[in-house]
Design an enzyme around this catalytic site. Structure first.
Site, PDB file in Angstrom:
ATOM      1  N   TYR A   1      -3.053  -0.662   9.978  1.00 50.65           N
ATOM      2  CA  TYR A   1      -2.858  -1.110   8.843  1.00 50.65           C
ATOM      3  C   TYR A   1      -1.460  -0.630   8.261  1.00 50.65           C
ATOM      4  CZ  TYR A   1      -4.197  -0.986   3.763  1.00 50.65           C
ATOM      5  OH  TYR A   1      -4.372  -0.918   2.330  1.00 50.65           O
TER       6      TYR A   1
ATOM      7  N   SER B   1       0.789  -1.082  -0.066  1.00 52.88           N
ATOM      8  CA  SER B   1      -0.075  -0.008   0.075  1.00 52.88           C
ATOM      9  C   SER B   1       1.089   1.327   0.154  1.00 52.88           C
ATOM     10  CB  SER B   1      -0.885  -0.063   1.330  1.00 52.88           C
ATOM     11  OG  SER B   1      -1.357   1.120   1.522  1.00 52.88           O
TER      12      SER B   1
END
Length: 255
Positions: free
Chosen positions: A159, A146
């Site tokens: 995350y 990401s």
């Protein structure tokens, strides 16, 4: 350059979390490049539907439903592949979840759930795949990272920690397994139009901020990850190892 470099015919690809979202776009893209694909998800009905739709489109697809955080289930799934004579040539570790909450309000159980789903599962499934790839002296592992593999934002700490871990897990896989003919790389999606980001898409303040940061001035589409996925799954990337390709509309390049 010969298109044969990107041809995945004769190869079998397992994509975790591929019954919807980014994983669904990636698994369909690999199928269009010629791969036999295995759809995965935690919901058997959703997996079955995805497989049926892919077969109706003329793709070679099967499905296996298991929770990527359930280690015994992962081990059983690979034992099932072995029993069926199915060799996983390509593994895409895509399954992931998001939880938006300030750090001081996070419980340790919430932290563990996000990290185990987004990071630990990639280790477990990657390990099981590599055990089979190493004797064959070939294999492709692609972990989905990401922008959060590089940058942090408020309220997504677990995350961010997990996706930062994905970057270095990928490097660890590369340095341990490269001599066995395995290439381990990652893709770092930017802000994509998915169910996970629906709340952000509908938030005018966030959307305006995002458009001011992305040089491309738009959200990404899930199918825009397919090119990078096919490249990293194919012979075109045989000397690429331990890298992460960001598909982010130029966001990381901008000040």
């Amino acid at each position: 350059m010969s298109q044969a470099l990107f041809d995945l015919s004769g190869r079998t690809a397992l994509v975790t979390g591929s019954s919807r979202g980014l994983g669904r776009a990636i698994v369909e893209g690999l199928a269009k490049a010629g791969a036999r694909t295995i759809v995965n998800g935690v919901d058997p009905a959703r997996v079955e539907t995805a497989v049926a739709e892919m077969r109706a489109a003329g793709h070679a697809a099967d499905g296996v439903a298991f929770d990527v955080t359930d280690e015994p289930a992962v081990v059983d799934a690979f034992a099932g592949f072995d029993a069926a004579g199915t060799a996983i040539d390509i593994l895409i570790n895509n399954a992931g979840i998001q939880l938006r909450k300030p750090l001081v309000e996070l419980s340790s159980a919430e932290w563990r759930k996000v990290v185990e789903t987004n990071l630990t599962s990639a280790f477990i499934i990657g390990r099981e795949a590599a055990k089979r790839m190493i004797p064959r002296k070939r294999g492709k592992i692609v972990n989905i990272g990401s922008l959060a593999s590089e940058l942090a934002r408020p309220t997504i700490a677990p995350y961010t920690a997990a996706k930062g871990g994905i970057k270095n897990l990928t490097r660890s896989m590369a340095v341990e397994w490269a001599a066995s003919g395995i290439q381990a790389n990652a893709i770092g999606p930017g802000y994509m139009l998915t169910d996970m980001n629906e709340a952000l898409v509908k938030n005018p303040d966030f959307n305006n901020w995002l458009m001011s940061r992305i040089p491309s001035k738009r959200w990404g589409r899930p199918d825009e990850l397919v090119g990078a996925a096919v490249f990293l799954a194919s012979s075109a990337s045989d000397y690429v190892n331990g890298q992460i390709i960001y598909v982010d509309g130029g966001m990381l390049a901008a000040m």
